[in-house]
Every structure is written in C-alpha cells, then in structure tokens.
Write a protein that holds these residues in place. Structure first.
Motif, PDB file in Angstrom:
ATOM      1  N   LEU A 115      15.433  98.073 -55.073  1.00 12.65           N
ATOM      2  CA  LEU A 115      16.901  98.002 -55.192  1.00 12.65           C
ATOM      3  C   LEU A 115      17.625  99.264 -55.053  1.00 12.65           C
ATOM      4  O   LEU A 115      16.886 100.330 -55.460  1.00 12.65           O
ATOM      5  CB  LEU A 115      17.169  97.189 -56.415  1.00 12.65           C
ATOM      6  CG  LEU A 115      16.869  95.830 -56.719  1.00 12.65           C
ATOM      7  CD1 LEU A 115      17.167  95.245 -58.192  1.00 12.65           C
ATOM      8  CD2 LEU A 115      17.373  94.887 -55.657  1.00 12.65           C
ATOM      9  N   ALA A 123      23.952  95.794 -55.551  1.00 14.14           N
ATOM     10  CA  ALA A 123      23.020  96.434 -55.095  1.00 14.14           C
ATOM     11  C   ALA A 123      22.547  95.848 -53.750  1.00 14.14           C
ATOM     12  O   ALA A 123      22.738  94.695 -53.524  1.00 14.14           O
ATOM     13  CB  ALA A 123      21.766  96.060 -56.392  1.00 14.14           C
ATOM     14  N   VAL A 150      18.723  95.324 -51.248  1.00 12.09           N
ATOM     15  CA  VAL A 150      17.321  95.267 -51.054  1.00 12.09           C
ATOM     16  C   VAL A 150      16.921  96.222 -49.842  1.00 12.09           C
ATOM     17  O   VAL A 150      17.723  96.274 -48.980  1.00 12.09           O
ATOM     18  CB  VAL A 150      17.018  93.997 -50.889  1.00 12.09           C
ATOM     19  CG1 VAL A 150      15.261  93.839 -50.528  1.00 12.09           C
ATOM     20  CG2 VAL A 150      17.259  92.923 -52.072  1.00 12.09           C
TER      21      VAL A 150
END
Length: 350
Positions: free
Chosen positions: A271, A338, A340
């Motif tokens: 993240l 956030a 990935v």
C-alpha cells in the motif's frame, strides 16, 4: 534499548532516519546476535530439512543458502528462516529470536520420522553481525581473506574476519548488498569494532531495530508475527517462490497444493498512501469510499526515510488486490485513501 526476544536490543543509536539513510547510501552495521541457530546433521539430514522446510533444500550446493518457511500442516507459518548447507549432510537453520524454543521443539518433533538426523539448538555458539549497504564490500574486504567479490548473493564462505574465525554470508534483511558474519560470541565485540574502524572513511554507523524494520519494509520483506504467522499461508503471503512444488511431501504440502490449484481468496499487498497519514500495524482497511465492514488489516506500515512515502502491507480479498486498486485505511477514525502498488517498494540498482 528495549526488551526483544529475551534480549536487550537497541532501537536506535543516532536516530532511525540517519541510520536508514546510511544503509541505503553508504553502510550500516547491526548486531543481530539475537537470531537463533539450529543445526541439523546426520545421514538423513537432507530428508529432515526437506520435511520441515518449504523450499527445496536439495537444490542447495555446499556453501549456498536459501530463504524458506517452517510451516504447519495447514501451510501456515511457524516461522520463516534461512537454510545454509554447511556440508552434504549438515545444515544450519537461522530462525527468529522470539521463536527459538518453539522452532527447535517443532523441528525436533517433526524430523523424528526422517531417519538418521538430529537437531541441536546451537544459538549460544553464534554471534551474528550484519554489515549492509553499497559500501559493505569495500569496508569488510580489508579485514578478511574471504574473496567477497566472488561470493554470490545467498552464498557463504569460511575464513577469518579481524583475525577471528568466521562464516561470511552474502545475505541480509535490508534490500541492500551486504554480509552477515557468524563469529564466536566471545569475539563479537572485536569484529564489531574492527568493522567500525575499517568503515570510518565511509562513515559506517551502528544501526538498531528501528532502521532494520523500515529498511526491510521498503524492500518488501515479511516480518514474522506481523506479515506472516500461523493464520497466513505461504501463497496468501505471496511467497509461493519459497515452496518446493516439485519436491516430495513436506509439512503443509497438501493444503498449499490445493490452494495453488484453486487460487487464494486473499493476498498480501503493498500500500502507498494517497492522502496524508501513516497506515500503522493493526489499522483496518476498507473498500474505496470507506463504506461497509473492514476487508483487511494493515500488517506493517511506516513513513520511509529514504523513499519519503507512507507505505504498508495488508491482507485483502483477492478482488481488491490488483495493482492500482484504491482502498481506504482507517487512521484514528479518519478514512484515508491508499493505492495498491507492487512490492518491493524499493529495489537497489545492481
């Protein structure tokens, strides 16, 4: 100094950011003597190691090491470890400090059916010093007759360091080039001081647990107890590469092969925070928009001194695990965006 795995350990010497940057740009030295060493020897030592470790130890030549897992019958982690092949029928397993007694009992119990092999907890015979960073080779070479330049990554050699008998391994837990040096405990201070003196011109400094953790996280390396444990399988941890799929039976083989065939339902992801905030261990992860129930938990997270980004790891359902997927992290009651991203977050230039 803090209690850690039964030891008093340094969190930092001169500041976490300073130590982290030193390893990325020059070199830093770590006392990691708290790590455990378990030796397995005997005519059937290879069979014993093959049974209790996930990777294929038969592929190791003498003088070579590999990263592996010590797994439960369910394919989850008792611990992670390094396996060194000292001789055709003699192996050294390096395990985490807090798990030494548990790992040794697990290994001893599970190799009993392998034949002529015995496990010994040899932790008290080893001190371990890690020198990590781009200047590590130049700093260590004047102190040893081991030809460090010819030592490949994850190989080791025997010789002397600062006139102390040693095993020098080209391994580490920082994402940098470097070496881990096994020496008798009574001579550890001599080797430590000699390395600091040799590294004076390169401004090599001592580093503590804090920098070790932020460095390994930048490098995408899992931490047992945070990112991997007895609830996470090797495939969920995205560590399928440490499984010897073609070797015979081993602990956890059945469930892992079944999981590989059917696919995992969740997976660890990297993240990168898009909004201001740091995703810390234990923070809950939500679908984008922050609605509904949490779908995962942050296992590791920090603001990295070198990349200057807030990064972390979390297990999420597979439908949220694709790169560039957006998620929300609950940071003290505030939903924070956030993304990935692929791991490792940092990869050194070779």
């Amino acid at each position: 100094m803090v209690p850690f795995g039964g030891w008093d350990m340094p969190v930092e010497y001169s500041g976490l950011s300073n130590e982290h940057t030193a390893v990325r740009t020059r070199a830093g030295i770590f006392d990691v003597s708290h790590m455990g060493e378990i030796e397995i020897a005997g005519k059937d030592a290879l069979a014993a190691v093959q049974r209790v470790s996930s990777n294929d130890a038969a592929r190791l030549q003498v003088g070579q090491a590999q990263y592996s897992g010590l797994l439960t019958p369910q394919g989850t982690f008792v611990d992670d470890l390094l396996v060194y092949r000292l001789a055709p029928a003699h192996f050294l397993l390096v395990v985490n400090a807090g798990n030494i007694a548990k790992d040794y009992a697990w290994i001893a119990e599970n190799i009993s059916s392998a034949g002529d092999a015995v496990a010994v907890d040899a932790s008290s015979r080893y001190a371990l010093i890690a020198l990590q960073g781009p200047e590590a080779l130049n700093v260590l070479q004047p102190l040893t007759g081991v030809d460090l330049a010819s030592l490949k990554y994850y190989w080791f050699g025997h010789g002397e360091v600062a006139s102390v008998r040693a095993t020098v391994s080209r391994t580490g837990y920082t994402g940098e080039d470097g070496f881990e040096i096994f020496v008798p405990p009574g001579s550890a201070d001599r080797v430590w001081l000699a390395i600091l003196e040799s590294g004076r011109g390169a401004d090599v400094i001592p580093c503590g647990l804090g920098a070790r953790d932020t460095l390994r996280l930048e490098a995408g390396m899992r931490l047992h107890g945070n990112d991997i444990d007895e609830t996470t399988t090797a495939l969920e941890a995205d560590l399928g590469w440490i499984v010897g799929w073609k070797k015979g039976d081993f602990l956890g083989a059945g469930p892992l092969r079944e999981q590989k065939a059917n696919g995992v339902r969740r997976r660890i992801v990297g993240l990168e925070m898009l909004d201001r905030g740091i995703a810390r261990h234990g923070y809950e992860v939500y679908p984008p928009g922050g609605e509904g129930k949490p779908i995962g938990t942050v296992t590791s997270g920090t603001q990295t001194p070198y990349l200057k980004k807030a990064i972390g790891m979390a297990y999420v359902p597979i439908e949220y695990a694709a790169a560039d997927s957006e998620l929300d992290v609950d940071i003290r009651g505030r939903r924070t965006r956030a993304r990935v991203v692929p791991m490792p977050f940092y990869k050194r230039k070779t």
